[in-house]
Write a protein that holds these residues in place. Structure first.
Motif, PDB file in Angstrom:
ATOM      1  N   THR A  24       0.821  -1.201   0.000  1.00 11.00           N
ATOM      2  CA  THR A  24       0.000   0.000   0.000  1.00 11.00           C
ATOM      3  C   THR A  24       0.862   1.261   0.000  1.00 11.00           C
ATOM      4  O   THR A  24       0.593   2.212  -0.738  1.00 11.00           O
ATOM      5  N   GLY A  25       1.902   1.240   0.823  1.00  9.23           N
ATOM      6  CA  GLY A  25       2.783   2.407   0.884  1.00  9.23           C
ATOM      7  C   GLY A  25       3.415   2.678  -0.474  1.00  9.23           C
ATOM      8  O   GLY A  25       3.466   3.822  -0.930  1.00  9.23           O
ATOM      9  N   LEU A  26       3.847   1.628  -1.135  1.00 11.89           N
ATOM     10  CA  LEU A  26       4.466   1.771  -2.448  1.00 11.89           C
ATOM     11  C   LEU A  26       3.459   2.373  -3.429  1.00 11.89           C
ATOM     12  O   LEU A  26       3.770   3.321  -4.159  1.00 11.89           O
ATOM     13  N   ALA A  27       2.239   1.825  -3.397  1.00 14.08           N
ATOM     14  CA  ALA A  27       1.208   2.321  -4.309  1.00 14.08           C
ATOM     15  C   ALA A  27       1.013   3.821  -4.128  1.00 14.08           C
ATOM     16  O   ALA A  27       1.048   4.595  -5.086  1.00 14.08           O
ATOM     17  N   MET A  28       0.852   4.238  -2.878  1.00 14.96           N
ATOM     18  CA  MET A  28       0.516   5.636  -2.648  1.00 14.96           C
ATOM     19  C   MET A  28       1.690   6.551  -2.920  1.00 14.96           C
ATOM     20  O   MET A  28       1.513   7.686  -3.358  1.00 14.96           O
ATOM     21  N   ASN A  29       2.902   6.068  -2.674  1.00  8.77           N
ATOM     22  CA  ASN A  29       4.055   6.918  -2.933  1.00  8.77           C
ATOM     23  C   ASN A  29       4.336   7.056  -4.424  1.00  8.77           C
ATOM     24  O   ASN A  29       4.714   8.137  -4.886  1.00  8.77           O
ATOM     25  N   LEU A  30       4.144   5.985  -5.164  1.00 13.30           N
ATOM     26  CA  LEU A  30       4.295   6.099  -6.619  1.00 13.30           C
ATOM     27  C   LEU A  30       3.282   7.094  -7.169  1.00 13.30           C
ATOM     28  O   LEU A  30       3.599   7.969  -7.966  1.00 13.30           O
ATOM     29  N   GLY A  84      15.023   6.466  -2.175  1.00 16.15           N
ATOM     30  CA  GLY A  84      14.013   7.387  -1.673  1.00 16.15           C
ATOM     31  C   GLY A  84      12.683   6.678  -1.475  1.00 16.15           C
ATOM     32  O   GLY A  84      12.007   6.839  -0.457  1.00 16.15           O
ATOM     33  N   LEU A  85      12.335   5.856  -2.457  1.00 18.20           N
ATOM     34  CA  LEU A  85      11.067   5.141  -2.400  1.00 18.20           C
ATOM     35  C   LEU A  85      11.068   4.127  -1.258  1.00 18.20           C
ATOM     36  O   LEU A  85      10.117   4.038  -0.486  1.00 18.20           O
ATOM     37  N   ILE A  86      12.153   3.373  -1.139  1.00 21.09           N
ATOM     38  CA  ILE A  86      12.241   2.367  -0.080  1.00 21.09           C
ATOM     39  C   ILE A  86      12.114   3.035   1.281  1.00 21.09           C
ATOM     40  O   ILE A  86      11.376   2.575   2.152  1.00 21.09           O
ATOM     41  N   GLY A  87      12.819   4.146   1.440  1.00 19.71           N
ATOM     42  CA  GLY A  87      12.773   4.841   2.723  1.00 19.71           C
ATOM     43  C   GLY A  87      11.363   5.232   3.112  1.00 19.71           C
ATOM     44  O   GLY A  87      11.012   5.265   4.286  1.00 19.71           O
ATOM     45  N   GLN A  88      10.534   5.528   2.096  1.00 24.38           N
ATOM     46  CA  GLN A  88       9.189   5.977   2.427  1.00 24.38           C
ATOM     47  C   GLN A  88       8.180   4.854   2.450  1.00 24.38           C
ATOM     48  O   GLN A  88       7.072   5.043   2.945  1.00 24.38           O
ATOM     49  N   THR A  89       8.508   3.687   1.882  1.00 23.81           N
ATOM     50  CA  THR A  89       7.465   2.669   1.792  1.00 23.81           C
ATOM     51  C   THR A  89       7.679   1.489   2.724  1.00 23.81           C
ATOM     52  O   THR A  89       6.765   0.720   2.922  1.00 23.81           O
TER      53      THR A  89
END
Ligand SMILES: Nc1ncnc2c1ncn2[C@@H]1O[C@H](COP(=O)(O)OP(=O)(O)OP(=O)(O)O)[C@@H](O)[C@H]1O
Ligand SMILES: [Mg+2]
Lengths: 335, 309, 315
Positions: free
Chosen positions: B285-291, C135-140
């Motif tokens: 979910t985090g990946l989805a929303m950050n993308l 950056g993405l890994i850090g946030q997810t």
């Protein structure tokens, strides 16, 4: 007199997301050693781009040089600036060709002392040690007319006034005694009295050091006082090149004539801007198929819409890109 | 303090030219197509939303149903696993896949309502702060700066421990602690428009204040707010799981990702999948929303749009 | 510069005042703080005794005045559970937390800043892709989940690190971290690393296009010096404030990590205190964490001012 720089057919485009900007369309001109060449033209006509491209100072991408050459002569030997390697270019910049930028506040590093910014290229090109470079930088500050140079050496750019920053900028450009200096509208951001001082300073330095100067401006009033020859640019095209007196007395291009007639008399205090000709410059999203000034030209006739005019000689050292013979008031009969 | 995070994203947009709804849709579609990561994010996010809405139909088991004989079954791809329970079962034999599917309901509810409340309150307060100015503005901004300079996690844990475990309380905690971010953005935009001298001009020709808000300020704010909301929602989902992990979120009987982690942690060294697999749902979910958020930021920021990819 | 520091100082004091108000009144939020603290099946007499012992039977304003005067001299009352001053407990746990946060910050800086530099200097290239990924890994990836994974792989699976606890080795009376800090610090630094990468990269990309970098090029300065002397030095100024903020986050945000690794720090103390319904201690920790963050922000601002000549020689 010998030629120091010879630019031929310089064509440059910006490949942006919105399309291709045809910033320069076949610019050709020569610069003679020791002279001052002024480049004039309204905002966006490509003056800065022309000179920056020679030193590879444009961001690439988006900028891309489509064709052309720029021969820079060292002891009579030409080298093409446009094809130079990165390392060779580093040796030309600052050492052979100095560049004075328009807005000195943003062109100076805010977190480095002015003195070090001057000294940097001395260490780089002349191999000076830190102490010699410091002394030399103080001399330079003194030379460009900054009072209390020794104390000012340690100041940061924001502690300088606008005029002083521009002087420091000049000191940076001439630090290594380059053979040629490009002054990109060094006076535009300053008020009138300071402008005059900077122009005087530039003239003095050129005289003393025998430098070649390319002076970019859109102020034709400045041109008369400083230049030997003038290149007039319009929408990325070099519409006219002439010795300065000849240009003022016998302008051969309708655009130049418009510029000159728009010049206010001395007692007029309004801004001496080039934009006072009717109409707006064309957008540059397409490669030119005809004279770019045709839309605004009072002398336009059918031929102007059919081809880009070539250079026509119009007197000694004088050439113009126009199908209309202004002098005789009729279209040119071609050779 | 130099501005960081939210404001530094430079999200303030100039007025976009009027487009018809259909043209906008086509335009947005094209933007999605150009940068596929945004599309991937959107699809992943829609999958989560889908599983939350249709949980009862797609979950193979009742998430609360215990089956002690099948307890601690590992996931199907391991030796002892079986496809009866594709992702295995927990210590009480509850199906992990079903619990993950149901758990998305808690996460999305907290994220969605938390952001909705924070955004609407933040918008209102920000408008007031920017418009009224003077003392009101000072007081509001004082509060905003105060809250933003608190150690967030410590206070969220503190408040949650005092107020007790319920979905409503969790939502309210996140909603209220998140208001300042939206206040700052809104106020910034109001001030920017005010400074442009545009409001005075509009007022002097007799435009109503409400009209200015709706015609000029809100349209400029929608983009930045949506982007921030995406990131904030993702952050809330994280924090909710974290609270659950500490046993401070929804009651333990509710299947939520955080609660699953809290249970699994006790068995970490022997039955690691009980904790690690629900964590994957959070990461997904985090990946989805950050993308999606990154894509929105790129699309909405006009400076970035000009760069040819 | 002095005026700059003074204004920051006043701001910090105001914020601390606000923190005290919040910390005090938060407990009153439920109406009766005592009921929070005693176990659910305590007899009314027990409740009454705690009430008197903690002074909750006095008027609220008296309590508040008492709380404030105590706070000024660093007294936050007694921990109900430990029967010791709350501040003493916190200070005992402080070194472990500082160790963890410092190691995590160093890890983040060592990974994040060079990576951001490499990515920013060549956008679209290999390092840049790595940057976006970091950056993405850090946030997810939530740090609590990463911590669990690390334990499963490296402690349980490979046996390289202890599963929990803090070990130090003492050299000349100084406690030095050992490998026990590596897993928790790595899990903790993830978010910060991502932030530093993103930030450094963005700063480099922006500064690269500044006029003064073009000036430096026009002087014939080589690429290496352009990066070290001009770009990095300008990027360092805003980086200082990011690092300051992140250190505050690391110091106060290690609740999960400390709990998972049984790291004897303040975060762990907080989790315990909440479990024990020891709210005097919770209050004290909340205040202490805020104090840390506020002081850190103040120091960061001062460092920022010193690093930026426009502020140092301003006014
Ligand atoms: N990075 C860029 N990307 C796209 N187009 C550019 C870029 N830089 C310059 N241009 C375009 O190149 C043209 C020439 O610009 P240039 O800066 O040389 O004008 P100028 O004659 O120096 O004007 P001014 O008097 O305002 O300095 C302009 O039309 C401008 O839009
Ligand atoms: Mg220019």
């Amino acid at each position: 007199m010998s030629t120091i720089l010879s630019v031929r057919d310089l064509t440059l485009r910006f490949h942006t997301f919105d399309g291709v900007v045809h910033a320069l369309n076949g610019i050709s001109f020569d610069v003679q050693a020791g002279e001052t060449l002024a480049i004039v033209g309204e905002s966006g006509s490509g003056k800065s781009v022309t000179m920056m491209s020679l030193l590879h100072l444009l961001p690439m991408p988006p900028a891309r040089i489509a064709r052309g050459e720029a021969l820079f002569y060292t002891n009579g030997t030409p080298t093409d600036l446009l094809k130079m390697s990165r390392a060779d270019m580093h040796r030309v910049r600052g050492a052979q060709i100095g560049y004075i930028f328009q807005d000195a506040l943003s062109a100076l590093n805010p977190v480095m002392t002015v003195g070090r910014q001057i000294g940097e290229s001395l260490v780089m090109h002349l191999g000076m040690d830190a102490e010699t470079a410091r002394k030399r930088a103080i001399d330079l500050l003194d030379d460009v007319g900054i009072p209390g140079a020794r104390a000012r050496y340690r100041n940061y750019p924001h502690q300088f006034s606008g005029g002083m920053r521009q002087r420091a900028m000049i000191a940076i450009a001439i630090a290594c005694n380059p053979r040629m200096v490009i002054a990109d509208e060094p006076t535009t951001a300053l008020d009138v009295t300071v402008q005059a001082q900077i122009v005087e300073l530039a003239k003095r330095i050129q005289r003393e050091r025998g430098m070649t100067v390319v002076w970019i401006t859109h102020d034709l009033g400045v041109v008369a006082g400083i230049a030997d020859r003038v290149l007039v640019m319009y929408a990325g095209c070099p519409v006219e090149i002439a010795p300065v007196d000849d240009l003022y007395d016998h302008p051969q291009h309708p655009y130049t004539r418009g510029l000159l007639s728009a010049l206010p008399r001395l007692d007029d205090r309004s801004r001496r801007d080039l934009a006072s000709i009717q109409g707006a410059p064309p957008d540059m999203m397409a490669s030119p198929r005809h004279c770019q000034f045709a839309w605004r030209c009072p002398y336009v006739f059918d031929r102007c819409w059919k081809a880009v005019p070539p250079y026509y000689p119009a007197g000694k050292g004088h050439a113009t890109q126009c199908f209309y013979d202004l002098e005789n008031g009729r279209p040119r009969t071609d050779a | 303090m130099p501005e960081t995070s939210a404001d530094a994203t430079g999200l303030l947009v100039d007025e976009t030219p009027d487009r018809t709804f259909r043209q906008s849709l086509v335009y947005v579609g094209r933007l999605f197509w150009r940068d596929k990561t945004g599309l991937v994010g959107l699809i992943m996010f829609l999958m989560v939303v889908f599983s939350a809405i249709f949980a009862p139909w797609i979950a193979p088991y009742d998430p609360l149903q215990q089956d002690l004989r099948a307890a601690k079954t590992p996931p199907a791809w391991t030796e002892k696993g079986s496809f009866d329970h594709p992702l295995g079962t927990d210590n009480l034999g509850r199906d992990i896949l079903s619990r993950i599917i149901y758990g998305s309901r808690v996460s999305l509810t907290v994220g969605f309502f938390g952001v909705l409340i924070a955004c609407s309150l933040g918008l209102t307060i920000g408008l007031i702060s920017g418009y009224v100015g003077g003392r009101t503005d000072n007081i509001i901004m004082g509060g905003v700066n105060l809250i933003l300079s608190l150690p967030y996690l410590v206070f969220v844990v503190f408040i949650a421990a005092i107020l007790g475990r319920s979905l409503l309380i969790v939502i309210l905690i996140f909603a209220f602690t998140d208001i300042p971010i939206f206040v700052r953005i809104t106020r910034g935009e109001v001030l920017r428009i005010r400074e442009s001298g545009f409001v005075e001009a509009a007022l002097s020709i007799g435009a109503k204040r409400r009209r200015i808000i709706f015609r000029h300020i809100l349209p400029n704010l929608i983009g930045p707010l949506i982007t921030i909301a995406t990131f904030e929602m993702s952050a809330m989902i994280f924090y909710e799981a974290g609270l659950g992990f500490l046993g401070l979120s929804v009651p333990p009987s509710v299947p939520s990702w955080g609660n699953m982690l809290a249970v699994g942690r006790k068995y970490l060294t022997i039955y690691p999948w009980i904790a690690t697999i629900p964590g994957l749902a959070i990461v997904f979910t985090g990946l989805a929303m950050n993308l999606l958020g990154d894509w929105l930021r790129d699309v909405i920021d006009p400076r970035l749009r000009r760069v040819k990819k | 510069m002095q005026r700059y520091i003074l204004s920051r100082l006043i701001q910090s004091l105001l914020i601390l005042l606000g923190v005290l108000l919040i910390v005090f009144f938060m407990l009153q939020l439920t109406g009766d703080p005592v009921s929070l603290m005693v176990s659910r099946n305590a007899s009314p007499e027990q409740v009454q005794r705690v009430r008197e012992e903690m002074g909750f039977n006095r008027p609220m304003m008296v309590q508040f005045a008492d709380f404030m005067t105590g706070a000024v001299v660093g007294d936050f009352g007694m921990s109900l559970r430990h029967r010791q001053p709350a501040m003493k407990l916190i200070l005992e746990r402080l070194p472990a937390t500082v160790e963890l946060a410092t190691v995590a910050l160093l890890m983040a800086m060592v990974i994040g800043i060079p990576l951001g530099l490499l990515g920013g200097s060549n956008p679209g290239g290999f390092w840049d892709t790595l940057c976006r990924l970091a950056g993405l890994i850090g946030q997810t990836i939530p740090n609590f989940w990463l911590a669990l994974i690390l334990i499963v792989f490296f402690s349980v699976g490979l046996g390289w690190f202890p599963t929990f606890g803090r070990e130090t080795c003492t050299v000349f009376g100084i406690h030095l971290p050992t490998r026990s800090v590596i897993l928790p610090a790595f899990a903790l630094c993830l978010f910060t690393t991502g932030q530093l990468v993103r930030f450094t990269r963005a700063a480099v990309l922006e500064i690269k296009n500044e006029d003064y970098v073009r000036t430096a090029y026009s002087k014939g300065i080589g690429d290496r010096q352009i990066y070290t002397r001009h770009i990095l030095r300008n990027a360092a100024i805003p980086l200082i404030s990011i690092i300051g903020v992140q250190f505050g986050y690391l110091l106060s945000g290690s609740i999960y990590i400390e709990t998972i690794f049984s790291w004897p720090g303040i975060g762990n103390l907080l989790a315990e205190a909440i479990g024990n319904r020891d709210f005097a201690l919770v209050q004290a920790i909340a205040f202490f964490a805020s104090l840390t963050v506020v002081i850190l922000n103040l120091l960061t601002d001062i460092a920022y001012g010193l690093a930026d000549p426009r502020i140092r020689y301003g006014d």
